[in-house]
Design an enzyme around this catalytic site. Structure first.
Site, short mmCIF file in Angstrom:
data_model
loop_
_atom_site.label_atom_id
_atom_site.label_comp_id
_atom_site.label_asym_id
_atom_site.label_seq_id
_atom_site.Cartn_x
_atom_site.Cartn_y
_atom_site.Cartn_z
CB ALA A 8 -12.22 -8.19 14.49
N GLY A 18 0.83 -1.20 0.00
CA GLY A 18 0.00 0.00 0.00
C GLY A 18 0.86 1.25 0.00
CE LYS A 53 -5.63 -1.82 10.47
NZ LYS A 53 -4.44 -1.87 9.60
CB SER A 98 1.27 4.32 -4.60
OG SER A 98 0.01 3.73 -4.52
CG ASN A 144 0.73 1.22 4.92
OD1 ASN A 144 0.40 1.92 5.87
ND2 ASN A 144 0.35 1.50 3.66
CE1 TYR A 173 -8.78 -0.32 9.43
CE2 TYR A 173 -9.16 0.63 11.59
CZ TYR A 173 -8.40 0.54 10.44
OH TYR A 173 -7.27 1.31 10.31
P1 NAP Z 1 -5.04 4.64 2.29
O1 NAP Z 1 -4.72 6.08 2.00
O2 NAP Z 1 -6.37 4.10 1.87
O3 NAP Z 1 -3.88 3.74 1.64
C1 NAP Z 1 -3.92 2.34 1.69
C2 NAP Z 1 -3.16 1.80 0.52
O4 NAP Z 1 -3.25 0.36 0.56
C3 NAP Z 1 -3.75 2.26 -0.84
O5 NAP Z 1 -2.72 2.60 -1.71
C4 NAP Z 1 -4.51 1.04 -1.29
O6 NAP Z 1 -4.64 0.96 -2.69
C5 NAP Z 1 -3.62 -0.08 -0.75
N1 NAP Z 1 -4.32 -1.36 -0.71
C6 NAP Z 1 -5.61 -1.59 -0.36
N2 NAP Z 1 -5.90 -2.89 -0.49
C7 NAP Z 1 -4.78 -3.50 -0.94
C8 NAP Z 1 -4.47 -4.84 -1.29
N3 NAP Z 1 -5.38 -5.82 -1.21
N4 NAP Z 1 -3.22 -5.12 -1.71
C9 NAP Z 1 -2.28 -4.13 -1.81
N5 NAP Z 1 -2.52 -2.84 -1.50
C10 NAP Z 1 -3.77 -2.54 -1.08
O7 NAP Z 1 -4.91 4.31 3.85
P2 NAP Z 1 -4.04 5.02 5.00
O8 NAP Z 1 -4.94 5.92 5.75
O9 NAP Z 1 -2.75 5.52 4.46
O10 NAP Z 1 -3.77 3.75 5.95
C11 NAP Z 1 -2.57 2.97 5.87
C12 NAP Z 1 -2.60 1.97 7.03
O11 NAP Z 1 -2.69 2.68 8.26
C13 NAP Z 1 -3.79 1.02 6.99
O12 NAP Z 1 -3.39 -0.26 7.42
C14 NAP Z 1 -4.75 1.64 7.98
O13 NAP Z 1 -5.63 0.69 8.52
C15 NAP Z 1 -3.79 2.18 9.01
N6 NAP Z 1 -4.33 3.27 9.83
C16 NAP Z 1 -4.73 4.45 9.29
C17 NAP Z 1 -5.22 5.46 10.12
C18 NAP Z 1 -5.66 6.79 9.55
O14 NAP Z 1 -6.12 7.64 10.34
N7 NAP Z 1 -5.50 7.05 8.27
C19 NAP Z 1 -5.32 5.24 11.49
C20 NAP Z 1 -4.93 4.02 12.01
C21 NAP Z 1 -4.42 3.05 11.18
P3 NAP Z 1 -5.98 1.53 -3.41
O15 NAP Z 1 -6.28 2.84 -2.79
O16 NAP Z 1 -5.62 1.60 -4.84
O17 NAP Z 1 -7.05 0.52 -3.12
#
Ligand code: NAP
Length: 245
Positions: A155, A11, A157, A13, A88, A153
């Site tokens: 569960a 993930g 994490k 990009s 990630n 979600y």
């Molecule tokens: P994001 O902007 O949605 O980025 C997630 C990336 O993962 C996207 O590039 C997505 O690609 C890719 N992805 C999704 N499904 C995938 C798959 N099956 N195989 C490979 N890549 C995949 O999310 P983020 O907010 O940066 O979150 C990153 C991590 O931090 C996640 O694990 C999230 O649960 C965790 N997190 C985030 C927050 C927050 O506040 N943002 C808080 C706590 C934890 P596409 O977009 O092209 O589908």
């Protein structure tokens, strides 16, 4: 600290993954950027290369075993080794428990938990031969606290934290550390879209009185990926402004 280490980030990009890749690249790591959208990933890798980083883009879905094998193979072929894995990639499919669809449960558990298992299984074979490695799982504060409307979600994490501890015990003998970072509420496109009063209400629950940034998470990952964290394994490091302690 991580100069010339090879880091595979899923993930990579967008969002937090992108910040993690940039932080590791800024310290001289080589980047294997994995994501589902090849074009976006290639554009990101072009940016990294323009800034002098050795990097490759790999299209892959972390829930598909063959894709995971392919991403690890591509990383090994390009750079000869893999030193750092950052699990990630993550998704949400929120909904109240009583109305949650089976497919929303399955999709979230598949990406957030099974995906990390598949990537760790594949990369740990490479790291075991090297007798060294760093695995960092991106969990979430809601895996610790729970959150209404996010049964799937939370569960996934919480499961990821269990996976972290189990893998840490199993892989320590090979000098591989496994840790999780549990971000709190991070300023992203999603939280930017919240009305000001909602953002303030959220910030009021946080002792440090602000949302976190993707860089706050990236800097923690950088530490866990570096030699400075060599005696830390099986831990969940909360990066949440004190919201959960
Ligand atoms: P994001 O902007 O949605 O980025 C997630 C990336 O993962 C996207 O590039 C997505 O690609 C890719 N992805 C999704 N499904 C995938 C798959 N099956 N195989 C490979 N890549 C995949 O999310 P983020 O907010 O940066 O979150 C990153 C991590 O931090 C996640 O694990 C999230 O649960 C965790 N997190 C985030 C927050 C927050 O506040 N943002 C808080 C706590 C934890 P596409 O977009 O092209 O589908």
């Amino acid at each position: 600290m991580v100069r010339d280490r090879v880091a595979l980030i899923t993930g990579a990009s967008r969002g937090i993954g992108r910040s993690i890749a940039l932080a590791l690249a800024a310290q001289g790591a080589k980047i294997v950027a994995v994501d589902v959208d090849l074009q976006v990933t290639e554009e990101f890798v072009a940016e990294l290369k323009a800034a002098g980083t050795d990097a490759i883009a790999v299209q892959g879905n972390v829930t598909v075993t063959a894709d995971v094998e392919q991403m690890v193979k591509a990383g090994k072929e390009a750079f000869g080794r893999i030193d750092i894995l950052v699990n990630n990639a993550g998704i949400t499919r929120d909904g109240l428990l009583m109305r949650m669809k089976d497919e929303d449960w399955d999709a979230v558990l598949d990406v957030n938990l099974k995906g990390a298992f598949l990537c760790t299984r594949a990369v740990s074979r490479v790291m075991s031969k090297q007798r060294s490695g760093r695995i960092i799982n991106i969990a979430s504060i809601v895996g610790q606290m729970g959150n209404a409307g996010q049964a799937n979600y939370c569960a996934s994490k919480a499961g990821l934290m269990g996976l972290t501890r189990s893998n840490a015990r199993e892989l320590a003998v090979r000098n591989i550390t496994v840790n999780a970072v549990a971000p709190g509420f991070i300023a992203t496109a999603m939280t930017d879209a919240l009305p000001e009063d909602k953002r303030l209400a959220l910030a009021n629950q946080i002792p440090l009185a602000r949302l976190g940034s993707a860089d706050d998470i990236a800097n923690t990952v950088l530490f866990l990926a570096s030699d400075n964290s060599g005696y830390i394994t099986g831990q969940v490091l909360g990066v949440n402004g004190g919201m959960y302690m």
